[in-house]
Scaffold this active site. Structure first.
Site, mmCIF file in Angstrom:
data_model
loop_
_atom_site.group_PDB
_atom_site.id
_atom_site.type_symbol
_atom_site.label_atom_id
_atom_site.label_comp_id
_atom_site.label_asym_id
_atom_site.label_seq_id
_atom_site.Cartn_x
_atom_site.Cartn_y
_atom_site.Cartn_z
ATOM 1 N N CYS A 79 0.962 -1.193 -0.032
ATOM 2 C CA CYS A 79 -0.012 -0.053 -0.076
ATOM 3 C C CYS A 79 1.029 1.375 -0.168
ATOM 4 O O CYS A 79 0.812 2.050 -0.970
ATOM 5 C CB CYS A 79 -0.969 0.137 1.291
ATOM 6 S SG CYS A 79 -2.120 -1.337 1.127
HETATM 7 N N1 LIG Z 1 -2.745 -5.871 2.029
HETATM 8 C C1 LIG Z 1 -3.213 -4.569 2.758
HETATM 9 O O1 LIG Z 1 -2.800 -4.520 3.767
HETATM 10 C C2 LIG Z 1 -4.119 -3.875 1.804
HETATM 11 C C3 LIG Z 1 -4.840 -3.002 2.657
HETATM 12 C C4 LIG Z 1 -5.903 -2.258 2.145
HETATM 13 C C5 LIG Z 1 -5.818 -2.245 0.852
HETATM 14 N N2 LIG Z 1 -5.320 -3.103 0.095
HETATM 15 C C6 LIG Z 1 -5.677 -3.144 -1.389
HETATM 16 O O2 LIG Z 1 -6.420 -4.415 -1.476
HETATM 17 C C7 LIG Z 1 -6.304 -4.945 -2.934
HETATM 18 C C8 LIG Z 1 -5.734 -6.268 -2.751
HETATM 19 O O3 LIG Z 1 -4.636 -6.115 -1.861
HETATM 20 P P1 LIG Z 1 -4.056 -7.727 -1.270
HETATM 21 O O4 LIG Z 1 -3.061 -7.463 -0.252
HETATM 22 O O5 LIG Z 1 -5.387 -8.630 -0.676
HETATM 23 O O6 LIG Z 1 -3.453 -8.612 -2.401
HETATM 24 P P2 LIG Z 1 -3.289 -10.192 -2.501
HETATM 25 O O7 LIG Z 1 -2.149 -10.318 -3.479
HETATM 26 O O8 LIG Z 1 -2.978 -10.577 -1.099
HETATM 27 O O9 LIG Z 1 -4.722 -10.819 -2.713
HETATM 28 C C9 LIG Z 1 -4.929 -10.566 -4.170
HETATM 29 C C10 LIG Z 1 -5.530 -12.045 -4.742
HETATM 30 O O10 LIG Z 1 -6.429 -11.729 -5.826
HETATM 31 C C11 LIG Z 1 -6.186 -12.893 -6.657
HETATM 32 N N3 LIG Z 1 -6.189 -12.493 -8.090
HETATM 33 C C12 LIG Z 1 -5.240 -11.964 -9.113
HETATM 34 N N4 LIG Z 1 -6.052 -11.642 -10.187
HETATM 35 C C13 LIG Z 1 -7.344 -12.428 -10.170
HETATM 36 C C14 LIG Z 1 -8.405 -12.234 -11.202
HETATM 37 N N5 LIG Z 1 -8.326 -11.881 -12.090
HETATM 38 N N6 LIG Z 1 -9.507 -13.026 -10.603
HETATM 39 C C15 LIG Z 1 -9.431 -13.636 -9.278
HETATM 40 N N7 LIG Z 1 -8.579 -13.420 -8.537
HETATM 41 C C16 LIG Z 1 -7.421 -12.749 -8.868
HETATM 42 C C17 LIG Z 1 -4.516 -13.455 -6.448
HETATM 43 O O11 LIG Z 1 -4.390 -14.737 -6.786
HETATM 44 C C18 LIG Z 1 -4.579 -13.036 -4.966
HETATM 45 O O12 LIG Z 1 -5.096 -14.146 -4.111
HETATM 46 C C19 LIG Z 1 -5.125 -4.082 -3.645
HETATM 47 O O13 LIG Z 1 -5.815 -3.077 -4.426
HETATM 48 C C20 LIG Z 1 -4.594 -3.233 -2.403
HETATM 49 O O14 LIG Z 1 -3.738 -2.299 -2.897
HETATM 50 C C21 LIG Z 1 -4.281 -3.876 0.573
#
Ligand SMILES: NC(=O)c1ccc[n+]([C@@H]2O[C@H](COP(=O)([O-])OP(=O)(O)OC[C@H]3O[C@@H](n4cnc5c(N)ncnc54)[C@H](O)[C@@H]3O)[C@@H](O)[C@H]2O)c1
Length: 443
Positions: free
Chosen positions: A282
């Site tokens: 992030c």
């Molecule tokens: N990790 C954090 O602390 C956090 C906090 C707030 C916001 N975010 C935001 O949330 C979003 C997700 O982050 P995250 O940390 O959960 O990511 P992550 O990589 O942990 O999880 C994303 C998941 O999406 C899956 N994926 C990718 N493409 C896909 C598709 N086309 N169809 C289905 N599944 C698919 C991946 O396999 C993975 O399991 C990002 O935009 C991030 O900026 C993250």
């Protein structure tokens, strides 16, 4: 699919009713740090939840009741799966059976630091294929203002259905802080902005069922901007405090003591702490989504660029401090055995994304150091093409490295034993607060 003549209110009322009575089927796309806790929370609220992910290992692990996200306990997940409230699949065609769909896929940067929306686009393409009247689609992935109405909405409307009329579309930023025991998906207030009032209402109703507080805002763009303001605020303040740390070092002032004293002010000050550099998915990334979008309007985000510059210089500064520390015992980095204590991007998580430890490892290796590391959350990692395996900290201490670098202050480390060993220590996190020794070098 063609729009029918049925009026929006009746579709909206039907959806709200399904949400209120928990008959709505909820789909979550992307089962990572954000999506899995959210899916569990929806299931706990009584919805029938299907998680969608392209990663077959994740979906089968979930169906087996095993969690791979530290914030989701195995028992909690297994209970929802056993009760038939939660399942996971890679079959995107089942999206058509959902009443509400939450998109939580990654939004990384390209090498050029431009937004990479390819994951969002793929997920939205999958939703568009089976989009039906009355469905609610919510984007949760962090992104620049305008993504929902400029990118997602046209893709979903391609077959003729209209947002806020035939289906509902909203943006709701995820604010979860992995590893934070006090604030979780359930008790962090949820910002919701719809394409129109019906969309805001439908999305708010869904979250009201599963999180404590919902904060509706007037548009998707406001909701998108809220998240970027929050994370830019952090990145800029961390940049400021990192610069203050560099300054304090020159002036021989303990920056940690300064911050501890400053935070006794009950108003107008909020503590941020220096460190080895930004990490995670992030804070190092999101501000660039904002500056990219601002550039499209001819606006230059000076604070973001400056903070980025200072924050990304921190791994180099840490390596300089290692050189200074080794210098006190007449050793060069070249040929020294340097042990990294903690490599995850922050305390008590297993997330290595953008971790500054990776930069520090690489910089030290380039200068000829022989590197090892201890991190109970990260059993192995790749640095410069080499596979490194975590070793127990006690074993590492026994092998008497020339220098230990505390990069991540995990709570389980035995810092007392490390100090007692007399090893030269560079502490980038003030993990050794209260310990005084000539072999300790603080940031
Ligand atoms: N990790 C954090 O602390 C956090 C906090 C707030 C916001 N975010 C935001 O949330 C979003 C997700 O982050 P995250 O940390 O959960 O990511 P992550 O990589 O942990 O999880 C994303 C998941 O999406 C899956 N994926 C990718 N493409 C896909 C598709 N086309 N169809 C289905 N599944 C698919 C991946 O396999 C993975 O399991 C990002 O935009 C991030 O900026 C993250």
């Amino acid at each position: 699919m063609t729009p029918t003549t049925e009026t929006t209110p009746s579709i909206a009322v039907a959806l709200l009713e399904r949400i209120r009575t928990r008959h709505a089927r909820v789909g979550v796309i992307g089962l990572g740090y954000v999506g899995l806790p959210l899916a569990v929370e929806f299931a706990r609220a009584g919805f029938d939840v299907t998680g969608f992910d392209v990663d077959e290992r994740k979906t089968s692990q979930i169906n087996g009741g095993a969690s791979y996200i530290p914030d989701v306990a195995d028992a909690d997940l297994a209970e929802r799966v056993r009760a038939g409230r939660l399942r996971a699949t890679t079959d995107m065609s089942a999206l058509g059976d959902m009443d509400a769909i939450d998109i939580c896929v990654p939004t990384p940067l390209r090498k050029t630091k431009d937004p990479d929306l390819s994951y969002v686009v793929l997920a939205v393409e999958a939703v568009a294929k089976t989009l039906k009247r009355g469905q609610l689609v919510i984007l949760e992935s962090t992104t620049y203002p305008g993504t929902t109405d400029e990118v997602v909405q046209p893709m979903l409307e391609e077959k003729g259905l209209k947002a806020d009329v035939d289906f509902f579309l909203a943006f709701s930023p995820e604010r979860v802080d992995p590893g934070n025991q006090r604030f979780t998906t359930k008790n962090i207030p949820k910002i919701v902005g719809g394409i129109g009032p019906a969309s805001t209402e439908a999305a708010s109703e869904l979250y009201r069922a599963s999180v404590d507080t919902v904060v509706p805002v007037s548009s998707t763009r406001v909701a998108e901007m809220v998240k970027l303001l929050e994370n830019t605020f952090r990145a800029v303040n961390i940049g400021l405090v990192n610069e203050i740390a560099l300054m304090c070092h020159r002036m021989d002032i303990d920056v940690w003591e300064v911050i501890d004293a400053a935070k006794t002010k009950p108003f107008g000050f909020m503590p941020f702490y220096p460190g080895p550099g930004l990490g995670g998915h992030c804070i190092p990334i999101d501000p660039y989504y904002l500056s990219w979008k601002a550039r499209q309007t001819g606006f230059e985000c000076r604070f973001i660029e400056l903070a980025g510059h200072i924050n990304s210089s921190m791994p180099h500064y840490v390596v300089d401090r290692v050189a200074d520390a080794l210098n006190t015992v007449r050793k060069p980095i070249n040929g020294s055995r340097i042990h990294m204590v903690g490599v995850a991007y922050k305390r008590d998580v297993n997330d290595m994304r953008e971790s500054p430890a990776l930069d520090i490892l690489e910089l030290l290796a380039k200068r000829g150091a022989s590197i090892g590391y201890s991190d109970p959350f990260v059993p192995e990692l790749r640095s410069d093409g080499r596979l490194l395996k975590s070793v127990d900290l006690a074993d590492a201490i026994a092998s008497q490295p020339d220098c230990a670098v505390i990069c991540t202050d995990h709570s389980g480390f035995d810092y007392g034993a490390l100090v007692k060993s007399g090893t030269i220590i560079v502490d980038t996190r003030n993990a050794l607060k209260g310990h005084r020794s000539p072999s300790i070098f603080r940031l």
